[in-house]
Design a protein around this motif. Sequence first.
Motif, short mmCIF file in Angstrom:
data_model
loop_
_atom_site.label_atom_id
_atom_site.label_comp_id
_atom_site.label_asym_id
_atom_site.label_seq_id
_atom_site.Cartn_x
_atom_site.Cartn_y
_atom_site.Cartn_z
N GLU A 289 -53.18 3.21 27.16
CA GLU A 289 -51.74 1.86 27.73
C GLU A 289 -50.79 2.43 26.63
OE1 GLU A 289 -52.59 -2.03 26.52
OE2 GLU A 289 -54.21 -1.34 27.67
N ARG A 290 -50.67 2.81 25.61
CA ARG A 290 -49.37 2.80 24.90
C ARG A 290 -48.70 3.62 25.41
NH1 ARG A 290 -48.40 2.13 18.44
NH2 ARG A 290 -46.32 1.81 18.52
N LEU A 291 -49.29 4.52 25.70
CA LEU A 291 -48.13 6.09 26.47
C LEU A 291 -48.37 5.95 28.10
CD1 LEU A 291 -50.93 9.00 25.34
CD2 LEU A 291 -48.58 8.37 24.17
N ARG A 292 -48.61 5.49 28.59
CA ARG A 292 -48.21 5.06 30.12
C ARG A 292 -47.18 3.61 29.82
NH1 ARG A 292 -51.21 6.30 33.80
NH2 ARG A 292 -53.50 6.42 33.49
N ALA A 293 -47.25 3.05 28.95
CA ALA A 293 -46.08 1.88 28.91
C ALA A 293 -45.19 3.00 28.04
CB ALA A 293 -46.55 0.79 27.36
N LEU A 294 -45.17 3.95 27.40
CA LEU A 294 -43.79 5.58 27.16
C LEU A 294 -43.28 5.65 27.86
CD1 LEU A 294 -42.16 6.23 25.08
CD2 LEU A 294 -44.17 8.36 23.92
N ASP A 295 -44.05 6.32 29.21
CA ASP A 295 -43.85 6.99 30.03
C ASP A 295 -43.38 5.98 31.07
OD1 ASP A 295 -44.15 9.44 32.07
OD2 ASP A 295 -45.26 7.65 33.34
N GLU A 296 -43.34 5.11 31.38
CA GLU A 296 -42.18 3.95 32.05
C GLU A 296 -41.28 3.92 31.60
OE1 GLU A 296 -42.60 2.05 34.27
OE2 GLU A 296 -45.52 2.41 34.71
N ARG A 297 -41.30 3.58 30.24
CA ARG A 297 -39.39 3.69 29.62
C ARG A 297 -39.05 5.00 29.85
NH1 ARG A 297 -35.59 0.64 29.24
NH2 ARG A 297 -34.46 1.22 27.26
N LEU A 298 -39.34 6.74 29.28
CA LEU A 298 -39.10 7.70 29.55
C LEU A 298 -38.88 8.13 30.97
CD1 LEU A 298 -41.64 9.76 27.50
CD2 LEU A 298 -39.22 9.16 27.11
N GLU A 299 -39.60 7.20 32.09
CA GLU A 299 -38.62 7.14 33.70
C GLU A 299 -37.40 6.26 33.52
OE1 GLU A 299 -40.57 6.11 37.98
OE2 GLU A 299 -41.25 5.33 36.29
N VAL A 300 -37.01 5.28 33.08
CA VAL A 300 -35.89 4.84 33.25
C VAL A 300 -35.00 5.43 33.08
CG1 VAL A 300 -34.98 2.78 32.79
CG2 VAL A 300 -37.07 2.34 33.08
N VAL A 301 -35.07 5.64 31.01
CA VAL A 301 -34.28 6.64 30.80
C VAL A 301 -34.07 7.96 31.62
CG1 VAL A 301 -33.55 8.32 28.67
CG2 VAL A 301 -35.19 6.26 28.55
N GLN A 302 -34.32 8.42 32.59
CA GLN A 302 -34.54 9.81 33.30
C GLN A 302 -33.79 9.54 34.14
OE1 GLN A 302 -38.08 12.15 33.71
NE2 GLN A 302 -37.30 13.71 33.46
N ARG A 303 -34.20 7.96 34.76
CA ARG A 303 -32.84 7.95 36.38
C ARG A 303 -31.85 7.82 35.52
NH1 ARG A 303 -37.70 4.37 38.15
NH2 ARG A 303 -36.40 2.73 37.47
N ALA A 304 -31.61 6.77 34.04
CA ALA A 304 -30.04 6.67 33.79
C ALA A 304 -29.77 7.93 33.63
CB ALA A 304 -29.91 5.71 32.73
N ASN A 305 -30.22 8.85 33.16
CA ASN A 305 -29.64 10.13 32.91
C ASN A 305 -28.82 10.73 34.08
OD1 ASN A 305 -28.72 12.06 31.38
ND2 ASN A 305 -30.12 12.67 30.52
N SER A 306 -30.18 10.70 34.91
CA SER A 306 -29.82 11.28 36.24
C SER A 306 -28.85 11.07 36.42
CB SER A 306 -30.89 11.50 36.91
OG SER A 306 -30.47 12.36 38.52
N ALA A 307 -28.48 9.34 36.63
CA ALA A 307 -27.48 8.38 37.61
C ALA A 307 -25.80 8.40 37.21
CB ALA A 307 -27.96 7.22 38.19
N ALA A 308 -25.80 9.01 35.20
CA ALA A 308 -25.14 8.78 34.94
C ALA A 308 -24.20 10.48 34.87
CB ALA A 308 -25.25 9.17 33.38
N SER A 309 -25.35 11.86 35.38
CA SER A 309 -25.06 12.81 35.27
C SER A 309 -24.23 13.08 36.83
CB SER A 309 -25.38 13.72 35.31
OG SER A 309 -25.94 14.02 34.97
N ASP A 310 -24.79 11.82 38.45
CA ASP A 310 -23.75 12.34 39.06
C ASP A 310 -22.77 11.56 39.12
OD1 ASP A 310 -26.09 14.08 40.31
OD2 ASP A 310 -27.60 11.85 40.64
N LYS A 311 -23.06 10.08 38.88
CA LYS A 311 -21.76 9.34 38.49
C LYS A 311 -20.48 10.15 37.88
CE LYS A 311 -20.16 4.80 36.39
NZ LYS A 311 -20.51 3.67 36.08
N ASP A 312 -20.95 10.88 36.90
CA ASP A 312 -19.22 11.59 36.32
C ASP A 312 -19.19 13.26 37.07
OD1 ASP A 312 -19.86 10.76 33.97
OD2 ASP A 312 -21.23 12.29 32.94
N GLY A 313 -19.96 13.38 38.17
CA GLY A 313 -19.97 14.23 39.13
C GLY A 313 -18.39 13.44 40.61
N ASP A 314 -18.42 12.50 40.33
CA ASP A 314 -18.17 11.88 41.46
C ASP A 314 -17.03 11.43 40.77
OD1 ASP A 314 -20.67 11.94 43.28
OD2 ASP A 314 -21.32 9.47 42.54
N LYS A 315 -16.52 10.93 40.00
CA LYS A 315 -15.69 10.81 38.99
C LYS A 315 -14.51 11.73 39.56
CE LYS A 315 -16.46 7.08 35.92
NZ LYS A 315 -17.26 7.00 34.40
#
Length: 356
Positions: free
Chosen positions: A123-149
């Motif tokens: 149960e605790r690892l599933r909650a950790l995985d949810e948080r990691l997914e959010v961080v991973q999406r934000a990291n990918s979005a930041a990379s795309d944003k830098d390229g667009d800039k």
Amino acid sequence: MQTVSAFSTRALVTCFVALVSLTCFTRANAATLADYRSRVARVIVLTKQLQVAYDNADTSHNEYLVTANAARIREELPAKETVTIYSQSVVVDNTWLDSALKGYENTSITKAERIAVLARIEERLRALDERLEVVQRANSAASDKDGDKGRLAEILRRPDFNKPTPAKSSAMSRLLDRFLRWLSNLIPTPKPIAPGGSPFISGLAQIVVVVVCLVGIAFLIWKLAPRYLKNRGKKKEKREARIVLGERLEPDQSSADLLAQAETLARNGDLRAAIRKAYIALLCELGDRKIVSLAQHKTNRDYLNSVRERTRLYSSMRQLTSSFELHWYGFQPAAESDWIEFRSGYQKALNAGSGG
């Protein structure tokens, strides 16, 4: 022969643990976020499989099953390691997992208690995985944003976009100019004084008109300004998405919505999932009432212990928690009577929560 077999089993376990230890020590370089999340996912699957496999395991192989899989989990997720996030090295602390595994390895606990430890780890690892997914999406979005800039900056450096633009007046100055023009229209244009007219009376009339206009404007401001400022000062509270027992709840999702979903699951015959959904609806309602504090790392026992001081609520919620654990983590089939009893206990817990 039994002695030789037992000795061989212990030797295999010892070799396996030694091999895992060497593997952990060789992990010198910092892991990527994707690698760390994939290992978390593998451990989630492993703990899920262990909960089922442990029930069917031969008693003579329990020692090997516990030691080997605990070592495998520690290999995948060491107590401390370095993960690269946003081009920065972050030290990840998984000592809670090591402590939980020690409880899992305790030879004095029963089979049911060992399965419950695995369920809490999952149960605790599933909650950790949810948080990691959010961080991973934000990291990918930041990379795309830098390229667009970068691409935007290159376009803006072209001659077509470097033409000087005329200076524009501010919104406040434009508003002031409009007000002055409107005020000048209210003031009558002075006319040539007719022979025999009084200049004093004409000037006094103009002053009276200006004063009346200013008084009217001040009255409107006095009446409307407080209401405008009051409405402007109100800010709508924006609720973020929440994660309760590994399930993501949308910002606009309420306990009533979750309970309605539970009713639908019950009508479709999935009573086990209905009990889990209704239990999460209870936690969501208690969270909205500020009775419990919702957090993605908390387990059902954490929420139960947080209401221990509320005697009536604790008594009702303890029965619901036991039913939830029995049917969800214990995989015991739920009957129609179990759902009806859980639904009744849900309302009783809400009434107890209102009464304190």
